[in-house]
Motif scaffolding. Structure first.
Motif, mmCIF file in Angstrom:
data_model
loop_
_atom_site.group_PDB
_atom_site.id
_atom_site.type_symbol
_atom_site.label_atom_id
_atom_site.label_comp_id
_atom_site.label_asym_id
_atom_site.label_seq_id
_atom_site.Cartn_x
_atom_site.Cartn_y
_atom_site.Cartn_z
ATOM 1 N N ARG A 456 0.889 -1.165 0.017
ATOM 2 C CA ARG A 456 0.084 -0.127 0.091
ATOM 3 C C ARG A 456 0.732 1.125 -0.021
ATOM 4 N NH1 ARG A 456 -4.697 -1.481 4.603
ATOM 5 N NH2 ARG A 456 -5.655 -3.253 3.520
ATOM 6 N N MET A 457 2.092 1.344 0.777
ATOM 7 C CA MET A 457 2.934 2.570 0.808
ATOM 8 C C MET A 457 3.260 2.844 -0.674
ATOM 9 S SD MET A 457 2.187 4.083 3.596
ATOM 10 C CE MET A 457 0.813 3.493 3.362
ATOM 11 N N ARG A 458 3.832 1.783 -1.138
ATOM 12 C CA ARG A 458 4.421 1.952 -2.568
ATOM 13 C C ARG A 458 3.457 2.395 -3.309
ATOM 14 N NH1 ARG A 458 7.081 -3.260 -1.656
ATOM 15 N NH2 ARG A 458 5.184 -4.376 -2.935
ATOM 16 N N ARG A 459 2.142 2.009 -3.333
ATOM 17 C CA ARG A 459 0.896 2.525 -4.148
ATOM 18 C C ARG A 459 0.828 3.884 -3.746
ATOM 19 N NH1 ARG A 459 -0.195 2.269 -9.121
ATOM 20 N NH2 ARG A 459 -2.522 2.578 -9.358
ATOM 21 N N VAL A 460 0.597 4.153 -2.478
ATOM 22 C CA VAL A 460 0.611 5.858 -1.965
ATOM 23 C C VAL A 460 1.944 6.772 -2.722
ATOM 24 C CG1 VAL A 460 0.792 7.204 -0.129
ATOM 25 C CG2 VAL A 460 -0.678 5.304 -0.181
ATOM 26 N N LEU A 464 1.345 9.474 -5.068
ATOM 27 C CA LEU A 464 1.473 11.052 -4.904
ATOM 28 C C LEU A 464 2.768 11.893 -5.501
ATOM 29 C CD1 LEU A 464 0.729 10.846 -1.097
ATOM 30 C CD2 LEU A 464 -0.766 11.837 -2.961
ATOM 31 N N GLY A 465 3.511 10.678 -6.088
ATOM 32 C CA GLY A 465 4.844 11.123 -6.345
ATOM 33 C C GLY A 465 5.740 11.905 -5.298
ATOM 34 N N ARG A 466 5.567 11.032 -4.187
ATOM 35 C CA ARG A 466 6.682 11.580 -3.046
ATOM 36 C C ARG A 466 7.489 10.297 -2.484
ATOM 37 N NH1 ARG A 466 5.183 16.759 -0.943
ATOM 38 N NH2 ARG A 466 4.025 17.730 -2.558
ATOM 39 N N ASP A 467 8.469 10.551 -2.013
ATOM 40 C CA ASP A 467 9.454 9.777 -1.237
ATOM 41 C C ASP A 467 9.080 9.623 0.150
ATOM 42 O OD1 ASP A 467 11.373 8.123 -0.150
ATOM 43 O OD2 ASP A 467 12.934 9.388 -0.842
ATOM 44 N N LEU A 468 8.496 8.677 0.713
ATOM 45 C CA LEU A 468 8.029 8.572 1.914
ATOM 46 C C LEU A 468 8.953 8.406 2.952
ATOM 47 C CD1 LEU A 468 4.892 6.400 1.443
ATOM 48 C CD2 LEU A 468 5.012 8.531 1.504
ATOM 49 N N ASP A 470 11.387 10.632 2.918
ATOM 50 C CA ASP A 470 11.864 11.964 2.841
ATOM 51 C C ASP A 470 11.209 12.660 4.258
ATOM 52 O OD1 ASP A 470 12.613 14.423 2.947
ATOM 53 O OD2 ASP A 470 12.252 14.772 0.910
ATOM 54 N N PRO A 471 11.901 12.923 5.313
ATOM 55 C CA PRO A 471 11.279 13.715 6.480
ATOM 56 C C PRO A 471 10.220 14.929 6.086
ATOM 57 C CG PRO A 471 13.441 13.157 6.923
ATOM 58 C CD PRO A 471 13.287 12.916 5.466
ATOM 59 N N ALA A 472 10.571 15.707 5.115
ATOM 60 C CA ALA A 472 10.058 16.724 4.698
ATOM 61 C C ALA A 472 8.602 16.401 4.067
ATOM 62 C CB ALA A 472 10.806 17.762 3.773
ATOM 63 N N ALA A 473 8.835 15.225 3.316
ATOM 64 C CA ALA A 473 7.413 14.859 2.791
ATOM 65 C C ALA A 473 6.682 14.362 3.621
ATOM 66 C CB ALA A 473 7.673 13.641 1.631
ATOM 67 N N ARG A 474 7.154 13.543 4.819
ATOM 68 C CA ARG A 474 6.383 12.973 5.745
ATOM 69 C C ARG A 474 5.649 14.204 6.535
ATOM 70 N NH1 ARG A 474 9.416 8.120 8.852
ATOM 71 N NH2 ARG A 474 10.069 6.793 7.094
ATOM 72 N N ALA A 475 6.521 15.313 6.848
ATOM 73 C CA ALA A 475 5.720 16.362 7.611
ATOM 74 C C ALA A 475 4.474 16.809 6.834
ATOM 75 C CB ALA A 475 6.685 17.379 7.773
ATOM 76 N N GLU A 476 4.780 17.074 5.491
ATOM 77 C CA GLU A 476 3.440 17.648 4.746
ATOM 78 C C GLU A 476 2.464 16.919 4.639
ATOM 79 O OE1 GLU A 476 5.211 18.525 0.935
ATOM 80 O OE2 GLU A 476 6.254 20.196 1.387
ATOM 81 N N LEU A 477 2.717 15.486 4.547
ATOM 82 C CA LEU A 477 1.533 14.654 4.492
ATOM 83 C C LEU A 477 0.885 14.611 5.954
ATOM 84 C CD1 LEU A 477 3.184 11.555 2.451
ATOM 85 C CD2 LEU A 477 1.414 13.232 1.969
ATOM 86 N N TRP A 478 1.741 14.597 6.977
ATOM 87 C CA TRP A 478 0.897 14.535 8.408
ATOM 88 C C TRP A 478 0.059 15.809 8.393
ATOM 89 C CZ3 TRP A 478 1.312 17.983 12.324
ATOM 90 C CH2 TRP A 478 0.892 17.645 13.453
ATOM 91 N N VAL A 479 0.668 17.042 7.973
ATOM 92 C CA VAL A 479 -0.249 17.950 8.324
ATOM 93 C C VAL A 479 -1.420 18.159 7.222
ATOM 94 C CG1 VAL A 479 -0.270 20.526 7.535
ATOM 95 C CG2 VAL A 479 1.736 19.717 8.675
#
Length: 485
Positions: A456-460, A464-468, A470-479
């Protein structure tokens, strides 16, 4: 003020004698009227000294003749002897005595025209003296207007010069300053002020005169282009022409003071705005030097920036001597840290207030940003006061603009929402982020195998075109996910 009958009869060249009405000689003589008519009253206004030789008077009509003169309000009756009558008829003397009318004997060698010229000269002298006094009074009021307390000094001087009361009112009718009994007398004027604010026909506002047996009042609006206040003056007697002149002069001085004060205030506010821009740009020395030119300065020690909403004019006035600048949709106030509570208690009466954290002069930009964020939160929550320190304790999301954050979340997570009915992708992402990327913990929370979660995370990541990782990507997704909650 017209000359009195006493002044006229005391002039030696006229050789006038008073036969009756000696106690009424202080009556004013407003003019001299010569008439031989049996009834001259249709041609009189009252206040005249009537002169006659008695050609139509006899014992039978003397009484009615005197009664008619008294009823018209004449000041006195001058009787010329030596022509029709060698002496004043006894019946006329008796009638004048009974009526209390001053009866003046005019000798044969005193022409009536001499009396008329004398009265005319006395009236002219009195008028000149009144004009001189009016100019002197205007001079004193003008000098009063030049004092630091100008408008108040003018109001005090006006009441003193006229011997009455005076009051200076603001646009709403509240008393700004009063002399004599002005503060107590203005309460009844409030309904009348509305007529001056909105004159009939939309013309320029005019003055208003009110009269009762006990009091006479004049109210004038202040302001060149629109009403910016009022002033009122009251006397226990009618206003003389000189008094009207003095009142009009005072009105002009007060209007000039009001308009000049507003222009000065506007210029001072522009300078303060420039000073604020200098401070925010870090040019503290230039800002201090500019304020010193205004005889002003910034408080020392730690500073706190306040952002106050509401009516800006009211807020600026409520800020008093604090450094305050109207900017955009709020007023920025910079105060010493130990003055915050007192200042906020005044400002909150006019609208919401945001309070930043204490900063130094070099940190005013950060302090203003904090105050603005606190004000925005106060407006959203309908709270009178909001502190940035309290706001920061509520989490990162409380510091973000709700509208912009919602738009960001919607755009970022749109591919997951559009991916059929696979809501499990959103929940899987939420669990993955909540467990800080630990596969086993996240899978256990979801109740699925960890290989299923990896899929599922590979599909996400693909959607989204994001590297999960990456801490910055995780922060944006959390917000983004926190906003959807």
């Amino acid at each position: 003020m017209a000359p009195t009958l006493r002044t006229v009869v005391r002039r030696l060249p006229l050789k006038l004698g008073v036969l009756t009405g000696q106690d009424e000689l202080d009556r004013p003589v407003r003019w001299v009227a010569v008439s031989e008519l049996e009834d001259p009253t249709p041609f009189l206004e009252g206040g005249e000294l009537v002169l006659t030789t008695g050609m139509r008077l006899d014992a039978g009509n003397a009484g009615p003749y005197v009664d008619r003169l008294v009823g018209k309000g004449v000041t006195g009756l001058g009787f010329g002897v030596g022509l029709g009558h060698e002496v004043i008829p006894a019946g006329l003397v008796e009638a004048a005595t009974r009526a209390g009318l001053p009866l003046i004997e005019v000798p044969r060698d005193t022409p009536f025209v001499a009396i008329g010229k004398l009265v005319s000269d006395l009236i002219a002298a009195e008028q000149y003296d009144e004009i001189r006094r009016a100019f002197a009074t205007q001079g004193r009021l003008t000098r009063a207007a030049l004092r630091p307390e100008g408008p108040r000094a003018v109001v005090d001087g006006l009441a003193r010069e006229l011997g009455g009361w005076a009051a200076l009112l603001d646009e709403a009718g509240a008393v700004r300053h009063a002399a004599g009994e002005g503060a107590a007398r203005t309460a009844d004027l409030l309904p009348e002020l509305e007529r001056l604010r909105r004159p009939a026909g939309g013309g320029a506002p005019a003055s208003l005169a009110l009269s009762t047996p006990q009091e006479h009042v004049i109210v004038q609006p202040l302001g060149a282009r629109r009403v910016r206040g009022f002033f009122a003056v009251g006397l226990d007697r009618p206003f003389t022409p000189v008094a009207h002149t003095v009142v009009n002069a005072a009105g002009s001085l007060l209007t000039l003071a009001v308009e000049h004060g507003r222009e000065h205030l506007a210029a001072e506010r522009r300078v303060r705005s420039a000073v604020l821009r200098l401070l925010l740009a870090g040019q503290v020395r230039a800002a201090r030097e500019t304020l010193e030119l205004l005889g002003d300065g910034l408080p020392g020690g730690p500073l706190v920036v306040l952002a106050a909403g509401g009516d800006q004019e009211a807020v600026l006035e409520a800020a008093g001597d604090e450094f305050a600048v109207a900017a955009e949709d709020r007023v920025v106030v910079v105060v010493a840290a130990d003055r915050v509570e007192d200042t906020v208690s005044t400002l909150r009466e006019h609208g919401p207030v945001g309070i930043g954290s204490p900063v130094g002069l070099d940190g005013l930009r950060a302090g203003l940003d904090q105050a603005d964020r606190a004000l925005a939160s106060a407006r959203r929550a309908a709270e009178p006061v909001m502190r940035f320190a309290d706001l920061a304790g509520q989490g990162l999301l409380s510091l973000l603009d709700p509208g912009m954050t919602a738009a960001f979340s919607s755009a970022l997570l749109a591919p997951l929402h559009e991916y059929g009915s696979r809501a499990d992708l959103l929940e899987s992402l939420r669990a993955y982020l909540a467990c800080n990327g630990h596969w086993d913990a996240a899978a256990q929370r979801l109740g699925v195998h960890r290989h299923t979660l990896r899929y599922r995370m590979r599909r996400v990541a693909d959607l989204l075109g994001r590297d999960l990782d990456d801490p910055a990507a995780r922060a944006e997704l959390w917000v983004a996910l926190a906003v959807t909650e």
